[in-house]
Write a protein that holds these residues in place. Structure first.
Motif, short mmCIF file in Angstrom:
data_model
loop_
_atom_site.label_atom_id
_atom_site.label_comp_id
_atom_site.label_asym_id
_atom_site.label_seq_id
_atom_site.Cartn_x
_atom_site.Cartn_y
_atom_site.Cartn_z
N GLU A 98 71.94 -0.07 41.18
CA GLU A 98 71.80 1.29 41.24
C GLU A 98 70.36 1.75 40.99
O GLU A 98 69.53 2.73 41.36
CB GLU A 98 72.44 2.16 40.18
N THR A 99 69.56 0.87 40.03
CA THR A 99 68.11 0.98 39.85
C THR A 99 67.52 -0.41 40.20
O THR A 99 68.10 -1.37 39.77
CB THR A 99 67.90 1.23 38.30
N THR A 101 63.73 -2.40 40.63
CA THR A 101 62.34 -2.84 40.51
C THR A 101 61.44 -3.10 41.50
O THR A 101 62.03 -4.13 42.37
CB THR A 101 62.13 -3.85 39.31
N ARG A 147 60.25 1.49 38.30
CA ARG A 147 61.95 1.32 38.55
C ARG A 147 62.23 2.47 39.33
O ARG A 147 62.04 3.86 38.84
CB ARG A 147 62.30 1.22 37.30
N VAL A 148 63.01 2.41 40.24
CA VAL A 148 63.66 3.49 41.16
C VAL A 148 64.87 3.63 41.38
O VAL A 148 65.51 2.32 41.36
CB VAL A 148 62.78 3.33 42.56
N PRO A 149 65.76 4.70 41.55
CA PRO A 149 67.00 4.38 41.83
C PRO A 149 67.15 4.16 43.28
O PRO A 149 66.28 4.50 44.12
CB PRO A 149 67.52 5.95 41.48
N ARG A 150 68.23 3.42 43.56
CA ARG A 150 68.46 2.96 45.03
C ARG A 150 68.41 4.16 45.95
O ARG A 150 68.19 3.95 47.35
CB ARG A 150 69.84 2.13 45.14
N GLU A 152 66.39 6.41 46.29
CA GLU A 152 65.22 6.68 46.43
C GLU A 152 64.40 5.72 47.86
O GLU A 152 63.26 6.10 48.38
CB GLU A 152 64.15 6.78 45.48
#
Length: 203
Positions: A98-99, A101, A147-150, A152
């Motif tokens: 879900e998150t 890198t 670190r991005v949520p999937r 995005e």
């Protein structure tokens, strides 16, 4: 018609004009010229003026036309934020957390310019390679991470063995010192050299 005769073909600019007019509603026509000239505000307004089914086609045509990057980015980001939850999202790997890198390596760019780029990667060493491969010539190597949520991630592809992720970002931090980036660059360089030295397989 003989073999030596050729059918008259419209010029590239004429073909592009026809394509532009074919996809645009009357309310959108006035934004097309400024968009092709590179006006980000016009590009945004064009995206709003188009019907949903035509936004994807227009994105492709603008990409083919290689309009100035600020205008293309404004159009694409508007389309993505407006439509992606409905039908525009590309499939992501089922095992993607879900998150995630991500990293982005650049040279010759300021940090704000680098953060605005769309192309990131899930491979840190590869990002180091992008940061350092032209650093001697361009200067200003930079390795960013976030670190991005999937949700995005607009596109995740490994077609070029680059674990590329297309993402719109406004914030990212620098990841490590330049000496560390040089080690990542060397790892990718050595791997590619080894691959190039493997004899081609014959049937």
């Amino acid at each position: 018609m003989t073999d030596t005769q050729e059918t008259a073909r419209p010029s590239q600019s004429e073909r592009m004009r026809r394509q532009r007019e074919a996809i645009a509603e009357p309310s959108a026509l006035r934004h097309i010229g400024p968009t092709f000239d590179g006006d980000p505000e016009a590009a945004f307004r064009l995206s709003i003026a188009l019907d949903n089914p035509k936004r994807g086609e227009a994105s492709f045509l603008l990409w083919l036309a290689k309009i100035p990057v600020p205008a293309f980015r404004a159009f694409l980001q508007s389309v993505w934020e407006h439509d992606h939850r409905h039908y525009a999202a590309f499939p992501l790997p089922e095992d993607m957390p879900e998150t995630v890198t991500v990293w982005r390596g650049t040279s010759a760019l300021t940090r704000p310019q680098a953060v605005r780029g769309l192309s990131w990667t899930l491979d840190r060493d590869l990002a180091c390679w992008f940061a350092m491969r032209f650093a001697d010539r361009n200067g200003s190597p930079l390795l960013l991470t976030a670190r991005v949520p999937r949700s995005e991630i607009m596109l995740d592809t490994d077609e070029r063995n680059e674990r590329e992720a297309v993402i719109f970002r406004k914030r990212a931090k620098v990841d490590g010192p330049q000496e560390d980036w040089a080690r990542g660059f060397a790892a990718i360089r050595d791997d590619r050299q080894q691959r190039a030295e493997v004899p081609a397989r014959t049937e």
